[in-house]
Each structure stands twice: as structure tokens, then as C-alpha cells.
Design a protein around this motif. Structure first.
Motif, PDB file in Angstrom:
ATOM      1  N   GLU A 185      53.443  21.040  59.515  1.00 53.98           N
ATOM      2  CA  GLU A 185      53.254  19.685  58.971  1.00 53.98           C
ATOM      3  C   GLU A 185      53.686  19.607  57.514  1.00 53.98           C
ATOM      4  OE1 GLU A 185      49.284  18.085  59.381  1.00 53.98           O
ATOM      5  OE2 GLU A 185      49.229  18.680  61.498  1.00 53.98           O
ATOM      6  N   ARG A 186      53.431  20.684  56.764  1.00 54.91           N
ATOM      7  CA  ARG A 186      53.767  20.678  55.341  1.00 54.91           C
ATOM      8  C   ARG A 186      55.218  21.101  55.090  1.00 54.91           C
ATOM      9  NH1 ARG A 186      48.981  21.212  51.769  1.00 54.91           N
ATOM     10  NH2 ARG A 186      50.091  22.658  50.407  1.00 54.91           N
ATOM     11  N   GLY A 187      55.992  21.248  56.165  1.00 57.26           N
ATOM     12  CA  GLY A 187      57.423  21.548  56.033  1.00 57.26           C
ATOM     13  C   GLY A 187      57.705  23.010  55.711  1.00 57.26           C
ATOM     14  N   ASN A 188      56.742  23.880  55.946  1.00 56.83           N
ATOM     15  CA  ASN A 188      56.907  25.328  55.689  1.00 56.83           C
ATOM     16  C   ASN A 188      57.425  25.603  54.280  1.00 56.83           C
ATOM     17  OD1 ASN A 188      56.180  26.537  58.354  1.00 56.83           O
ATOM     18  ND2 ASN A 188      57.793  25.148  59.019  1.00 56.83           N
ATOM     19  N   LYS A 189      56.933  24.835  53.322  1.00 60.08           N
ATOM     20  CA  LYS A 189      57.420  24.977  51.946  1.00 60.08           C
ATOM     21  C   LYS A 189      56.444  25.748  51.059  1.00 60.08           C
ATOM     22  CE  LYS A 189      60.197  20.768  52.012  1.00 60.08           C
ATOM     23  NZ  LYS A 189      60.014  19.328  52.066  1.00 60.08           N
ATOM     24  N   ASP A 190      55.266  26.099  51.592  1.00 61.05           N
ATOM     25  CA  ASP A 190      54.280  26.792  50.751  1.00 61.05           C
ATOM     26  C   ASP A 190      54.725  28.219  50.468  1.00 61.05           C
ATOM     27  OD1 ASP A 190      52.244  24.759  50.460  1.00 61.05           O
ATOM     28  OD2 ASP A 190      51.974  24.953  52.618  1.00 61.05           O
ATOM     29  N   GLU A 191      54.238  28.735  49.348  1.00 60.70           N
ATOM     30  CA  GLU A 191      54.592  30.101  48.954  1.00 60.70           C
ATOM     31  C   GLU A 191      54.068  31.091  49.993  1.00 60.70           C
ATOM     32  OE1 GLU A 191      53.247  31.166  45.017  1.00 60.70           O
ATOM     33  OE2 GLU A 191      53.817  33.250  45.409  1.00 60.70           O
ATOM     34  N   GLN A 192      54.956  31.966  50.477  1.00 61.36           N
ATOM     35  CA  GLN A 192      54.555  32.919  51.520  1.00 61.36           C
ATOM     36  C   GLN A 192      53.697  34.038  50.941  1.00 61.36           C
ATOM     37  OE1 GLN A 192      55.239  32.679  55.014  1.00 61.36           O
ATOM     38  NE2 GLN A 192      55.587  30.617  54.217  1.00 61.36           N
ATOM     39  N   GLY A 193      54.012  34.490  49.725  1.00 58.37           N
ATOM     40  CA  GLY A 193      53.223  35.563  49.120  1.00 58.37           C
ATOM     41  C   GLY A 193      53.599  36.917  49.676  1.00 58.37           C
ATOM     42  N   ALA A 194      52.934  37.947  49.144  1.00 58.28           N
ATOM     43  CA  ALA A 194      53.286  39.326  49.494  1.00 58.28           C
ATOM     44  C   ALA A 194      52.816  39.688  50.895  1.00 58.28           C
ATOM     45  CB  ALA A 194      52.655  40.274  48.477  1.00 58.28           C
ATOM     46  N   LEU A 195      53.584  40.569  51.519  1.00 57.55           N
ATOM     47  CA  LEU A 195      53.141  41.224  52.754  1.00 57.55           C
ATOM     48  C   LEU A 195      52.449  42.525  52.371  1.00 57.55           C
ATOM     49  CD1 LEU A 195      56.342  40.606  54.890  1.00 57.55           C
ATOM     50  CD2 LEU A 195      54.043  39.769  55.428  1.00 57.55           C
ATOM     51  N   PRO A 196      51.680  43.140  53.289  1.00 60.92           N
ATOM     52  CA  PRO A 196      51.040  44.419  52.948  1.00 60.92           C
ATOM     53  C   PRO A 196      52.086  45.503  52.734  1.00 60.92           C
ATOM     54  CG  PRO A 196      50.206  43.537  55.032  1.00 60.92           C
ATOM     55  CD  PRO A 196      51.371  42.691  54.648  1.00 60.92           C
ATOM     56  N   GLY A 197      51.754  46.493  51.898  1.00 65.08           N
ATOM     57  CA  GLY A 197      52.627  47.648  51.707  1.00 65.08           C
ATOM     58  C   GLY A 197      52.548  48.568  52.915  1.00 65.08           C
ATOM     59  N   PRO A 198      53.290  49.712  52.866  1.00 65.85           N
ATOM     60  CA  PRO A 198      53.239  50.647  53.997  1.00 65.85           C
ATOM     61  C   PRO A 198      51.833  51.224  54.197  1.00 65.85           C
ATOM     62  CG  PRO A 198      54.495  51.562  52.140  1.00 65.85           C
ATOM     63  CD  PRO A 198      54.154  50.167  51.774  1.00 65.85           C
ATOM     64  N   LYS A 199      51.563  51.650  55.428  1.00 66.60           N
ATOM     65  CA  LYS A 199      50.248  52.232  55.729  1.00 66.60           C
ATOM     66  C   LYS A 199      50.049  53.528  54.938  1.00 66.60           C
ATOM     67  CE  LYS A 199      49.638  50.579  60.456  1.00 66.60           C
ATOM     68  NZ  LYS A 199      49.415  50.949  61.858  1.00 66.60           N
ATOM     69  N   VAL A 243      46.636  29.516  46.932  1.00 67.36           N
ATOM     70  CA  VAL A 243      46.487  30.601  47.912  1.00 67.36           C
ATOM     71  C   VAL A 243      47.787  30.656  48.711  1.00 67.36           C
ATOM     72  CG1 VAL A 243      45.137  31.470  49.866  1.00 67.36           C
ATOM     73  CG2 VAL A 243      44.000  30.111  48.094  1.00 67.36           C
ATOM     74  N   THR A 244      48.330  31.869  48.926  1.00 68.48           N
ATOM     75  CA  THR A 244      49.597  31.962  49.666  1.00 68.48           C
ATOM     76  C   THR A 244      49.334  31.970  51.169  1.00 68.48           C
ATOM     77  OG1 THR A 244      49.644  34.374  49.753  1.00 68.48           O
ATOM     78  CG2 THR A 244      50.604  33.327  47.784  1.00 68.48           C
ATOM     79  N   VAL A 245      50.402  31.700  51.914  1.00 66.89           N
ATOM     80  CA  VAL A 245      50.298  31.681  53.382  1.00 66.89           C
ATOM     81  C   VAL A 245      49.874  33.054  53.895  1.00 66.89           C
ATOM     82  CG1 VAL A 245      51.600  31.324  55.526  1.00 66.89           C
ATOM     83  CG2 VAL A 245      52.011  29.831  53.534  1.00 66.89           C
ATOM     84  N   ASN A 246      50.450  34.123  53.327  1.00 64.21           N
ATOM     85  CA  ASN A 246      50.094  35.466  53.798  1.00 64.21           C
ATOM     86  C   ASN A 246      48.646  35.848  53.442  1.00 64.21           C
ATOM     87  OD1 ASN A 246      52.345  36.303  55.270  1.00 64.21           O
ATOM     88  ND2 ASN A 246      53.492  36.663  53.373  1.00 64.21           N
ATOM     89  N   GLU A 247      48.139  35.349  52.312  1.00 61.50           N
ATOM     90  CA  GLU A 247      46.723  35.602  51.997  1.00 61.50           C
ATOM     91  C   GLU A 247      45.832  34.950  53.058  1.00 61.50           C
ATOM     92  OE1 GLU A 247      46.545  36.097  47.130  1.00 61.50           O
ATOM     93  OE2 GLU A 247      46.821  34.081  47.949  1.00 61.50           O
ATOM     94  N   PHE A 248      46.137  33.709  53.401  1.00 64.02           N
ATOM     95  CA  PHE A 248      45.334  33.045  54.441  1.00 64.02           C
ATOM     96  C   PHE A 248      45.487  33.738  55.798  1.00 64.02           C
ATOM     97  CE2 PHE A 248      44.615  28.748  52.228  1.00 64.02           C
ATOM     98  CZ  PHE A 248      43.250  28.972  52.116  1.00 64.02           C
ATOM     99  N   LYS A 249      46.715  34.212  56.099  1.00 64.23           N
ATOM    100  CA  LYS A 249      46.882  34.940  57.374  1.00 64.23           C
ATOM    101  C   LYS A 249      45.962  36.163  57.410  1.00 64.23           C
ATOM    102  CE  LYS A 249      51.701  33.765  58.401  1.00 64.23           C
ATOM    103  NZ  LYS A 249      53.070  34.306  58.527  1.00 64.23           N
ATOM    104  N   GLU A 250      45.880  36.897  56.295  1.00 60.91           N
ATOM    105  CA  GLU A 250      45.004  38.087  56.256  1.00 60.91           C
ATOM    106  C   GLU A 250      43.546  37.709  56.528  1.00 60.91           C
ATOM    107  OE1 GLU A 250      45.784  41.360  56.053  1.00 60.91           O
ATOM    108  OE2 GLU A 250      47.842  40.601  56.221  1.00 60.91           O
ATOM    109  N   GLU A 255      43.375  22.521  50.808  1.00 65.93           N
ATOM    110  CA  GLU A 255      42.892  22.648  49.428  1.00 65.93           C
ATOM    111  C   GLU A 255      43.299  24.004  48.835  1.00 65.93           C
ATOM    112  OE1 GLU A 255      39.074  19.709  50.198  1.00 65.93           O
ATOM    113  OE2 GLU A 255      38.681  21.782  49.566  1.00 65.93           O
ATOM    114  N   GLY A 256      43.217  25.051  49.649  1.00 59.74           N
ATOM    115  CA  GLY A 256      43.575  26.386  49.179  1.00 59.74           C
ATOM    116  C   GLY A 256      45.055  26.511  48.861  1.00 59.74           C
ATOM    117  N   LEU A 257      45.902  26.016  49.767  1.00 60.81           N
ATOM    118  CA  LEU A 257      47.357  26.083  49.532  1.00 60.81           C
ATOM    119  C   LEU A 257      47.716  25.289  48.288  1.00 60.81           C
ATOM    120  CD1 LEU A 257      48.466  25.603  53.249  1.00 60.81           C
ATOM    121  CD2 LEU A 257      48.829  27.686  51.902  1.00 60.81           C
ATOM    122  N   ASP A 258      47.065  24.130  48.107  1.00 58.38           N
ATOM    123  CA  ASP A 258      47.324  23.316  46.901  1.00 58.38           C
ATOM    124  C   ASP A 258      46.843  24.036  45.640  1.00 58.38           C
ATOM    125  OD1 ASP A 258      48.432  21.363  48.486  1.00 58.38           O
ATOM    126  OD2 ASP A 258      46.674  20.060  48.487  1.00 58.38           O
ATOM    127  N   ALA A 259      45.816  24.885  45.784  1.00 58.58           N
ATOM    128  CA  ALA A 259      45.275  25.609  44.620  1.00 58.58           C
ATOM    129  C   ALA A 259      46.001  26.936  44.371  1.00 58.58           C
ATOM    130  CB  ALA A 259      43.778  25.862  44.808  1.00 58.58           C
TER     131      ALA A 259
END
Ligand code: MN
Length: 339
Positions: free
Chosen positions: A94-108, A60-67, A54-58
Motif C-alpha cells: 500500500e505504501r508503494g514499497n518505498k520505506d527504508e529496508q534497513g540492515a539484514l542480519p550478519g552471518p551466523k 523503524v525499518t522494514v527489516n527491523e519490523f520483520k525481525e 506509526e513506526g515506519l513514519d518514525a
């Protein structure tokens, strides 16, 4: 659900008035993040997969969920976090790795993680954090500051309000962490969450706890909706010889007065708090593990308590020519007398 949570939710709703309950305080993305954090904390991978979908469809990016799912380990341990991340990885495959990855964190940030973690913690809470427990066990103070508020909270591809939203959802899904939950509700509000949003996060965490993890929630019970007040969900389990279904009621949801003719019904209470009432008798409060034998020809209703999701398995006792007769609704006047 904890009495603390119940009274907190009811207090907030009373404060806001009845209309607030009908409106979603959270966006679809925030709802999915709260649900995912809650399911991950409970270790319910089936529910987590649904919330992630539901989140990916709405949006939410993959990297946001990873965080969010990495942050789970600070509150629920590595096993819950690792299992949740595995579910996300499998879902992405399963979803074919097609979802938006989104931003990674900036430098520390500059300096040590203890330095910027201490600054982050002070900013989050609104004042420096100290106390006798941290003098007693300085290692935990250092790890909280350097690691949780330093290493994790410095990852800036999601904002602190989102991290607190997830934290509240996780803590509300664990038993006996009222002190930490209360603390993070205060921190969440300090970072812009409204009372209404906090109430909705707690309601989502309550909902995830009421789901039958063995048999699943099923789909919205539209076929019988005309005989119910509020939303219910039906998961038919078998129709071979004996009809057995898992029924989930949202808070306040109940079925109309009804009669099972010829064959009766047996209810096996799975989760949450609910009610069963026979015509002319006081209502009986129901809790997980309760078994209700409903004889044939007895007029009755069953459903959730006003502040709790509720799940029971319903067994239709087989009989020649068995049928159900649906009668009048349980009025708000009758229902609101129940606690
Ligand atoms: Mn019944």
C-alpha cells in the motif's frame, strides 16, 4: 488486566512519582515496536497496521519490523506471526514499497546453534539457566537454547534490548504467563531497560487490550474534550434513528457530571475497567459485559479506572427534543477515592 500487572505498574509509578507518567520513557520508535508486538500477539491486524504505520513514519525499518514479527512466533505461535507478517507485507505494498529496508542480519556465528544459543542465553539472563523442568523435559531446554536464543537471537540486525522490549510487550498481551513475563522483565532490565521504560511497555500492552477490535478506536475526541478530564477517543457507529458511538477512555479519563435530558443513555461495556456514578450514590465498578441504563434527567458521570483503559458503546435513547447538559468536572478528590 492482571492484578500482578496492575500492582507492578502502580508500584513503579509510585516509586517514580507522579511526574513520570507525563513523560514518555520510550522513544517513538520503541513505542511503535512495543505496540506492534502487542497487537501481533493479540492477533489484532487493524491495530497492528496502525502501529506499523506509526513506526515506519518514525524511522523503524522494514527489516527491523520483520525481525520483531518473526520473533512473535516463539512466544505466540506461527499463526500469529504469519498473520502479522502478512499485514506488514500488505502495508508495504500500500505504501508503494518505498520505506527504508534497513540492515539484514550478519552471518551466523561459529559453532552450532545450541552452543552459541546457550552462550547467548547465559549472557542475556546473567547466569546459566537450568532447572527441574529442563531436566524433566530436556527437549524444550534444547529448543529454547538452540532455536530461540540461538537461531533467532543471533540475528543481529536488531539488538537484544529491542528483542526484550518486544517480548515483554507480547507476554503482557497474553493471559496467564505471569512467570514468563516477570522473567523477561528481569532480562529486559539486565539488558538496559529502565523501570520507567518497562512501565510504559506494560501500559502500551494494556492499551492495545482495551481497544474495541470490532468497531475500532476512532479518533481523539476533541469535540467534547472540554467536558472530559484526560484523553478519550470516539468512533461514531450510526446516527440513523439511534445515535450509537464507541468511546475509549485512557486510564484516569472520565467525563464531567452530566445529564441526558428527555432521552436517557445505555452503556454497553466492551473492555477494560471503569466506573459509573449517579449523583448522591456510590460509584459502580464496570467490567466487560456490563449494561448500564441511565434514565433521562439523572446527573451522572462515566469513565476509566485509574490503572486501566476502558471502552464502552454509548447508545443515546431517542426522544423528542433530547439534549445533553454538561456540568462540573469530577474532581481528583472524588475520583482518587475509587480503586
Ligand atoms: Mn452519560
Amino acid at each position: 488486566m492482571h492484578k500482578f500487572l496492575t500492582s507492578l505498574i502502580m508500584g513503579i509509578f509510585l516509586f517514580l512519582g507522579g511526574n513520570a507518567m507525563a513523560n514518555n520513557a520510550l522513544t517513538a520508535k520503541q513505542q511503535a515496536i512495543a505496540a506492534a508486538a502487542s497487537y501481533a500477539a493479540r492477533g489484532n491486524q487493524q491495530g497492528l497496521k496502525q502501529a506499523l504505520t506509526e513506526g515506519l513514519d518514525a524511522g523503524v525499518t522494514v527489516n527491523e519490523f520483520k525481525e520483531i514479527l518473526v520473533q512473535v512466533y516463539a512466544y505466540c505461535g506461527f499463526p500469529r506471526s504469519l498473520n502479522a507478517l502478512t499485514t506488514l507485507m500488505q502495508l508495504e505494498n500500500e505504501r508503494g514499497n518505498k520505506d527504508e529496508q534497513g540492515a539484514l542480519p550478519g552471518p551466523k556465528p561459529e559453532g552450532s546453534s545450541l552452543e552459541y544459543g546457550t552462550a547467548n542465553q547465559t549472557k542475556l539472563v546473567g547466569a546459566p539457566v537450568s532447572g527441574s523442568l529442563y531436566d524433566f523435559a530436556p527437549a524444550i531446554d534444547e529448543y529454547l537454547k538452540a532455536h530461540l536464543f540461538g537461531d533467532i537471537f543471533a540475528r543481529n540486525n536488531i539488538d537484544w534490548q529491542t528483542r526484550e522490549l518486544a517480548t515483554i510487550a507480547m507476554l503482557a498481551s497474553l493471559d496467564n504467563v505471569d512467570s514468563q513475563l516477570n522473567g523477561h522483565i528481569q532480562i529486559g532490565k539486565h539488558n538496559g531497560l529502565t523501570d520507567e521504560q518497562v512501565a510504559e511497555i506494560l501500559s502500551i500492552a494494556d492499551r492495545t487490550g482495551a481497544e474495541n477490535v470490532l468497531f475500532g478506536k476512532g479518533t481523539e475526541n476533541t469535540a467534547y474534550a472540554q467536558y472530559f478530564i484526560g484523553k478519550s477517543y470516539l468512533q461514531p457507529l450510526t446516527g440513523e434513528g439511534v445515535g450509537i458511538s464507541n468511546v475509549t477512555f485512557e486510564p484516569k479519563c472520565r467525563n464531567n457530571w452530566h445529564i441526558h435530558h428527555k432521552g436517557g443513555q445505555i452503556l454497553l461495556v466492551v473492555s477494560g475497567r471503569g466506573w459509573y456514578q449517579e449523583w448522591g450514590k456510590p460509584a459502580q465498578e464496570l467490567h466487560p459485559g456490563d449494561v448500564v441504563n441511565i434514565p433521562a434527567e439523572v446527573k451522572h458521570w462515566h469513565g476509566a479506572a485509574k490503572d486501566s483503559w476502558f471502552t464502552h458503546i454509548a447508545v443515546a435513547v431517542p426522544a423528542e427534543g433530547a439534549s445533553n447538559e454538561w456540568l462540573e468536572a469530577v474532581t481528583d478528590e472524588e475520583y482518587n477515592k475509587l480503586k
